[in-house]
Design an enzyme around this catalytic site. Structure first.
Site, PDB file in Angstrom:
ATOM      1  N   TYR A  18       0.844  -1.201   0.000  1.00 38.03           N
ATOM      2  CA  TYR A  18       0.000   0.000   0.000  1.00 38.03           C
ATOM      3  C   TYR A  18       0.881   1.254   0.000  1.00 38.03           C
ATOM      4  O   TYR A  18       0.666   2.174  -0.791  1.00 38.03           O
ATOM      5  CB  TYR A  18      -0.924  -0.001   1.228  1.00 38.03           C
ATOM      6  CG  TYR A  18      -1.831   1.196   1.291  1.00 38.03           C
ATOM      7  CD1 TYR A  18      -3.098   1.162   0.718  1.00 38.03           C
ATOM      8  CD2 TYR A  18      -1.423   2.373   1.908  1.00 38.03           C
ATOM      9  CE1 TYR A  18      -3.940   2.267   0.759  1.00 38.03           C
ATOM     10  CE2 TYR A  18      -2.250   3.484   1.958  1.00 38.03           C
ATOM     11  CZ  TYR A  18      -3.500   3.417   1.384  1.00 38.03           C
ATOM     12  OH  TYR A  18      -4.324   4.522   1.426  1.00 38.03           O
ATOM     13  N   HIS A  22       1.598   4.211  -3.098  1.00 44.07           N
ATOM     14  CA  HIS A  22       1.386   5.649  -2.892  1.00 44.07           C
ATOM     15  C   HIS A  22       2.670   6.451  -3.107  1.00 44.07           C
ATOM     16  O   HIS A  22       2.612   7.592  -3.542  1.00 44.07           O
ATOM     17  CB  HIS A  22       0.770   5.921  -1.520  1.00 44.07           C
ATOM     18  CG  HIS A  22      -0.706   5.677  -1.516  1.00 44.07           C
ATOM     19  ND1 HIS A  22      -1.231   4.409  -1.439  1.00 44.07           N
ATOM     20  CD2 HIS A  22      -1.745   6.526  -1.632  1.00 44.07           C
ATOM     21  CE1 HIS A  22      -2.556   4.500  -1.491  1.00 44.07           C
ATOM     22  NE2 HIS A  22      -2.890   5.772  -1.611  1.00 44.07           N
ATOM     23  N   TRP A  76      -7.380   3.963 -10.548  1.00 43.21           N
ATOM     24  CA  TRP A  76      -6.661   3.883  -9.273  1.00 43.21           C
ATOM     25  C   TRP A  76      -7.370   2.930  -8.321  1.00 43.21           C
ATOM     26  O   TRP A  76      -6.737   2.108  -7.662  1.00 43.21           O
ATOM     27  CB  TRP A  76      -6.508   5.270  -8.651  1.00 43.21           C
ATOM     28  CG  TRP A  76      -5.756   5.255  -7.367  1.00 43.21           C
ATOM     29  CD1 TRP A  76      -6.272   5.320  -6.107  1.00 43.21           C
ATOM     30  CD2 TRP A  76      -4.328   5.147  -7.194  1.00 43.21           C
ATOM     31  NE1 TRP A  76      -5.277   5.260  -5.165  1.00 43.21           N
ATOM     32  CE2 TRP A  76      -4.078   5.156  -5.818  1.00 43.21           C
ATOM     33  CE3 TRP A  76      -3.266   5.043  -8.077  1.00 43.21           C
ATOM     34  CZ2 TRP A  76      -2.787   5.060  -5.296  1.00 43.21           C
ATOM     35  CZ3 TRP A  76      -1.976   4.961  -7.559  1.00 43.21           C
ATOM     36  CH2 TRP A  76      -1.754   4.969  -6.186  1.00 43.21           C
TER      37      TRP A  76
END
Length: 107
Positions: A18, A22, A76
Site C-alpha cells: 500500500y 502511494h 486507481w
C-alpha cells in the site's frame, strides 16, 4: 478551506505494498487530485489495526465530489483493490469522520 478526515482499511499483509503504491503515485492521478481542489492530503497507517487515517483539505465539496467519477480515479481504485477493503464498485470502504476540534495559528 474544507478539512475532511476518514478511515479506510488496508489488508494486514499489504502494508508495505500500500505504501509503495502511494510513493509511486501516478502523475496523472496527482494532477487530477489538484484539478478537483485538493490542496493537502495525508494518509497515516496504524500497523496494529491496519486502519488508515486519511486527512485532506479541499477547496469545494461539489468540485471534490466529481473526482470519484474520473477515469483515472476509477483506474486507481481498480489498482488498489487487491491491497485494501473495497466496495463492489472498487471504491475503498471509507468511514467519514466528523471534525470535533481544530486550531490553526494565524500569523
Amino acid at each position: 478551506m474544507i478539512r475532511k478526515g476518514f478511515i479506510m482499511y488496508v489488508y494486514p499483509h499489504m502494508h508495505e505494498e500500500y505504501e509503495r503504491r502511494h510513493h509511486e503515485l501516478w502523475p496523472e492521478m496527482l494532477e487530477e487530485l489538484y484539478e478537483h481542489g485538493v490542496t493537502n492530503y495525508s494518509i497515516f497507517l496504524d500497523k496494529e489495526t491496519s486502519q488508515l487515517f486519511g486527512y485532506l483539505e479541499i477547496e469545494d465539496e461539489e468540485k471534490w465530489s466529481k473526482m470519484a467519477k474520473t477515469d483515472i480515479n476509477q483506474k486507481w481504485w481498480a489498482y488498489m483493490e487487491p491491497v485494501m477493503e473495497t466496495n463492489p464498485d472498487k471504491s475503498p470502504v471509507t468511514k467519514e469522520l466528523r471534525e470535533v476540534f481544530h486550531i490553526e495559528k494565524k500569523d
